[in-house]
Design an enzyme around this catalytic site. Sequence first.
Site, PDB file in Angstrom:
ATOM      1  N   GLY A   1       0.800  -1.222   0.000  1.00 19.70           N
ATOM      2  CA  GLY A   1       0.000   0.000   0.000  1.00 19.70           C
ATOM      3  C   GLY A   1       0.831   1.269   0.000  1.00 19.70           C
ATOM      4  O   GLY A   1       0.399   2.313   0.474  1.00 19.70           O
ATOM      5  N   GLY A   2       2.029   1.169  -0.548  1.00 24.29           N
ATOM      6  CA  GLY A   2       2.866   2.362  -0.667  1.00 24.29           C
ATOM      7  C   GLY A   2       3.520   2.801   0.642  1.00 24.29           C
ATOM      8  O   GLY A   2       4.207   3.819   0.676  1.00 24.29           O
TER       9      GLY A   2
ATOM     10  N   LYS B   1      17.390   0.961  -6.829  1.00 26.17           N
ATOM     11  CA  LYS B   1      17.587   2.122  -7.693  1.00 26.17           C
ATOM     12  C   LYS B   1      16.208   2.762  -7.876  1.00 26.17           C
ATOM     13  O   LYS B   1      15.223   2.052  -8.108  1.00 26.17           O
ATOM     14  CB  LYS B   1      18.126   1.642  -9.044  1.00 26.17           C
ATOM     15  CG  LYS B   1      18.192   2.696 -10.095  1.00 26.17           C
ATOM     16  CD  LYS B   1      19.526   3.415 -10.068  1.00 26.17           C
ATOM     17  CE  LYS B   1      19.497   4.661 -10.916  1.00 26.17           C
ATOM     18  NZ  LYS B   1      20.317   5.747 -10.352  1.00 26.17           N
TER      19      LYS B   1
ATOM     20  N   HIS C   1       4.062   2.201 -14.132  1.00 23.32           N
ATOM     21  CA  HIS C   1       3.739   0.950 -13.446  1.00 23.32           C
ATOM     22  C   HIS C   1       2.842   0.182 -14.408  1.00 23.32           C
ATOM     23  O   HIS C   1       1.716   0.584 -14.677  1.00 23.32           O
ATOM     24  CB  HIS C   1       3.015   1.261 -12.132  1.00 23.32           C
ATOM     25  CG  HIS C   1       2.485   0.044 -11.423  1.00 23.32           C
ATOM     26  ND1 HIS C   1       2.756  -0.224 -10.105  1.00 23.32           N
ATOM     27  CD2 HIS C   1       1.688  -0.971 -11.842  1.00 23.32           C
ATOM     28  CE1 HIS C   1       2.164  -1.355  -9.752  1.00 23.32           C
ATOM     29  NE2 HIS C   1       1.500  -1.818 -10.788  1.00 23.32           N
TER      30      HIS C   1
ATOM     31  N   GLU D   1       3.991  -7.268 -11.086  1.00 20.36           N
ATOM     32  CA  GLU D   1       4.088  -5.818 -11.257  1.00 20.36           C
ATOM     33  C   GLU D   1       5.485  -5.439 -11.743  1.00 20.36           C
ATOM     34  O   GLU D   1       6.483  -5.882 -11.173  1.00 20.36           O
ATOM     35  CB  GLU D   1       3.805  -5.113  -9.926  1.00 20.36           C
ATOM     36  CG  GLU D   1       2.383  -5.336  -9.437  1.00 20.36           C
ATOM     37  CD  GLU D   1       1.999  -4.451  -8.251  1.00 20.36           C
ATOM     38  OE1 GLU D   1       0.817  -4.183  -8.090  1.00 20.36           O
ATOM     39  OE2 GLU D   1       2.901  -4.039  -7.493  1.00 20.36           O
TER      40      GLU D   1
ATOM     41  N   ASN E   1       1.622  -9.919  -6.764  1.00 24.69           N
ATOM     42  CA  ASN E   1       0.449 -10.005  -5.896  1.00 24.69           C
ATOM     43  C   ASN E   1      -0.193 -11.366  -6.126  1.00 24.69           C
ATOM     44  O   ASN E   1      -0.598 -11.692  -7.243  1.00 24.69           O
ATOM     45  CB  ASN E   1      -0.553  -8.897  -6.212  1.00 24.69           C
ATOM     46  CG  ASN E   1      -0.061  -7.540  -5.746  1.00 24.69           C
ATOM     47  OD1 ASN E   1      -0.254  -6.537  -6.402  1.00 24.69           O
ATOM     48  ND2 ASN E   1       0.607  -7.494  -4.612  1.00 24.69           N
TER      49      ASN E   1
ATOM     50  N   ARG F   1      -2.999 -12.808  -5.535  1.00 26.14           N
ATOM     51  CA  ARG F   1      -4.443 -12.732  -5.253  1.00 26.14           C
ATOM     52  C   ARG F   1      -5.130 -12.020  -6.406  1.00 26.14           C
ATOM     53  O   ARG F   1      -4.457 -11.511  -7.301  1.00 26.14           O
ATOM     54  CB  ARG F   1      -4.662 -11.937  -3.975  1.00 26.14           C
ATOM     55  CG  ARG F   1      -3.974 -10.576  -4.087  1.00 26.14           C
ATOM     56  CD  ARG F   1      -4.297  -9.629  -2.988  1.00 26.14           C
ATOM     57  NE  ARG F   1      -3.397  -8.494  -2.960  1.00 26.14           N
ATOM     58  CZ  ARG F   1      -3.490  -7.405  -3.705  1.00 26.14           C
ATOM     59  NH1 ARG F   1      -4.453  -7.287  -4.612  1.00 26.14           N
ATOM     60  NH2 ARG F   1      -2.619  -6.420  -3.604  1.00 26.14           N
TER      61      ARG F   1
ATOM     62  N   VAL G   1      -7.884  -5.363  -7.168  1.00 22.26           N
ATOM     63  CA  VAL G   1      -9.003  -4.431  -7.354  1.00 22.26           C
ATOM     64  C   VAL G   1      -9.264  -4.251  -8.862  1.00 22.26           C
ATOM     65  O   VAL G   1     -10.389  -4.340  -9.334  1.00 22.26           O
ATOM     66  CB  VAL G   1      -8.653  -3.060  -6.716  1.00 22.26           C
ATOM     67  CG1 VAL G   1      -9.692  -2.004  -7.079  1.00 22.26           C
ATOM     68  CG2 VAL G   1      -8.509  -3.180  -5.203  1.00 22.26           C
TER      69      VAL G   1
HETATM   70  P1  ADP Z   1       3.505  -1.493  -2.401  1.00 21.37           P
HETATM   71  O1  ADP Z   1       3.664  -2.965  -2.226  1.00 21.37           O
HETATM   72  O2  ADP Z   1       3.625  -0.708  -1.133  1.00 21.37           O
HETATM   73  O3  ADP Z   1       2.328  -1.113  -3.230  1.00 21.37           O
HETATM   74  P2  ADP Z   1       5.323  -1.391  -4.661  1.00 21.37           P
HETATM   75  O4  ADP Z   1       6.653  -2.030  -4.549  1.00 21.37           O
HETATM   76  O5  ADP Z   1       4.250  -2.130  -5.406  1.00 21.37           O
HETATM   77  O6  ADP Z   1       4.804  -1.040  -3.189  1.00 21.37           O
HETATM   78  O7  ADP Z   1       5.467   0.043  -5.280  1.00 21.37           O
HETATM   79  C1  ADP Z   1       4.363   0.928  -5.378  1.00 21.37           C
HETATM   80  C2  ADP Z   1       4.702   2.092  -6.273  1.00 21.37           C
HETATM   81  O8  ADP Z   1       5.885   2.765  -5.804  1.00 21.37           O
HETATM   82  C3  ADP Z   1       5.010   1.738  -7.706  1.00 21.37           C
HETATM   83  O9  ADP Z   1       3.857   1.605  -8.479  1.00 21.37           O
HETATM   84  C4  ADP Z   1       5.858   2.921  -8.132  1.00 21.37           C
HETATM   85  O10 ADP Z   1       5.046   4.041  -8.399  1.00 21.37           O
HETATM   86  C5  ADP Z   1       6.667   3.246  -6.898  1.00 21.37           C
HETATM   87  N1  ADP Z   1       7.983   2.554  -6.891  1.00 21.37           N
HETATM   88  C6  ADP Z   1       8.300   1.417  -6.250  1.00 21.37           C
HETATM   89  N2  ADP Z   1       9.591   1.065  -6.465  1.00 21.37           N
HETATM   90  C7  ADP Z   1      10.134   2.004  -7.264  1.00 21.37           C
HETATM   91  C8  ADP Z   1      11.434   2.209  -7.852  1.00 21.37           C
HETATM   92  N3  ADP Z   1      12.458   1.377  -7.641  1.00 21.37           N
HETATM   93  N4  ADP Z   1      11.614   3.308  -8.633  1.00 21.37           N
HETATM   94  C9  ADP Z   1      10.587   4.166  -8.863  1.00 21.37           C
HETATM   95  N5  ADP Z   1       9.360   4.036  -8.337  1.00 21.37           N
HETATM   96  C10 ADP Z   1       9.107   2.966  -7.542  1.00 21.37           C
END
Ligand code: ADP
Length: 469
Positions: A185-186, A222, A229, A296, A311, A313, A316
């Site tokens: 969830g970010g 990085k 995404h 993803e 994911n 599962r 949404v």
């Molecule tokens: P969560 O599991 O908390 O949702 P994610 O790993 O799926 O986290 O990442 C969510 C969002 O964060 C991605 O869609 C992207 O926008 C940003 N993000 C994650 N990792 C990176 C990265 N290495 N570089 C740039 N953006 C990133």
Amino acid sequence: MDGGRLVGPVHRLSFAVNREKMFDKVLIANRGEIALRVIRTCREMGIKTVAIYSTADAESLHVRFADEAVCVGPPASKDSYLNIPRIMAAAEITNADAIHPGYGFLAENADFAEICGEYGIKFIGPTPMQIRMMGDKITAKSTMINAGVPVVPGSGGLIADVKEGIGLAKGIGYPVIIKATAGGGGKGMRIIWDEASFEGQWNMARNEAKAAFGNDGIYIEKYIEEPRHIEIQIAGDQYGTVCHLSERECSIQRRHQKLVEESPSPFMTPELRQKMGDAAIKAGEAINYEGVGTIEFLVDKYRNFYFMEMNTRIQVEHTVTEEVIDHDLIKEQIKIAMGEKISGKNYIPEMHAIECRINAEDVYKDFRPSPGKIVSLHTAKGHGVRVDTHVYAGYTIPPYYDSMIAKLICRARTREECITKMERALEEFIVEGVKTTIPFHKKLMKDERFRSGNFHTGFLNDFDLGTED
Ligand code: ADP
């Protein structure tokens, strides 16, 4: 019922010997729109359903439309929708042969999947081991590296302390992003632009991860600048066959949370889809994935793509895939869980679909949640318009859960037509009594950059919402 795990497996239905057996009754361990979504498909498949609900959800539509409903506790999720002993007891007393976890709550909880197995109740989703392998982001990344799937360059493991972190960041090159291994969830993510700000950001990320997940394990990646995404939907059966169902573009995010999703991605080319689809299949095959799942990826402007996470599962945004390939993904999940084989054929979008998440939030007050009573409601209708929702006029949105109250999905032959249809649908979607994200979506659909398809995950950072009408 409350005293911890129930003991002793109940032998009801053996999937080892009875693989093709149709489920008689499915318990849905979830609430809201996804619970209703699963009930609908079960109905069409002739499967009886059991809803569970907290006392705050007694008036929810998922309770009304299920064949049976069991109250599993008070409003707080930990006492109800996350209360495993009570959920298992509900499955027992109703004689359910399978449990659908939806998304969120226990959907990616390997212990829950394991307990279901011990009770002879089929968990509709992957095996506990598959959930564990993908649930921990560091393990997931190393599994992908071994499978030959490109991953975001990074630390390759947990960082012991700030000093090690600073050293690694230097090697990777700024900007870097620090992430919680248990993240979701970010939360627990911080972008670091230079060495001077490393320590402060590091401490904040650790604290946030500890508070949100009870695990302060951190790793570094990085930071891919201006990425998209883009995720690939996959499906795998119990016999090792994995296929992909094309991509979803999910770059319209606010604080790393998706707000709008679409398929196909405006950035996609047939070559890129082929490559990303192959990588996603490889990822699924590497763990013999059973069920539907999502790989993803981040995609940079040169169309290099990197695995981010899986994911395990239903998501949404599965609806946009359903609309463009014309398949019911919940039905696929249930069929796979019943032991059916999949054909192994990959799917390419034949239409364009966009989903807008309608949340009860005040977009003019920093998207603050706006729970309360829906005084009147008119949902969008008409050709190519789909609304998945559990709310109705007179329904009170409880403050305890996710603020998403509806998903508005439009489908048309082209992206342009789809956006026009969405604009029209948003105009006639009227919710009175609570604030919603509809004004945001209306603005977005008119935005030239959105319409051009040329955007990345940071697009909303400087998006001007204007003032309230
Ligand atoms: P969560 O599991 O908390 O949702 P994610 O790993 O799926 O986290 O990442 C969510 C969002 O964060 C991605 O869609 C992207 O926008 C940003 N993000 C994650 N990792 C990176 C990265 N290495 N570089 C740039 N953006 C990133």
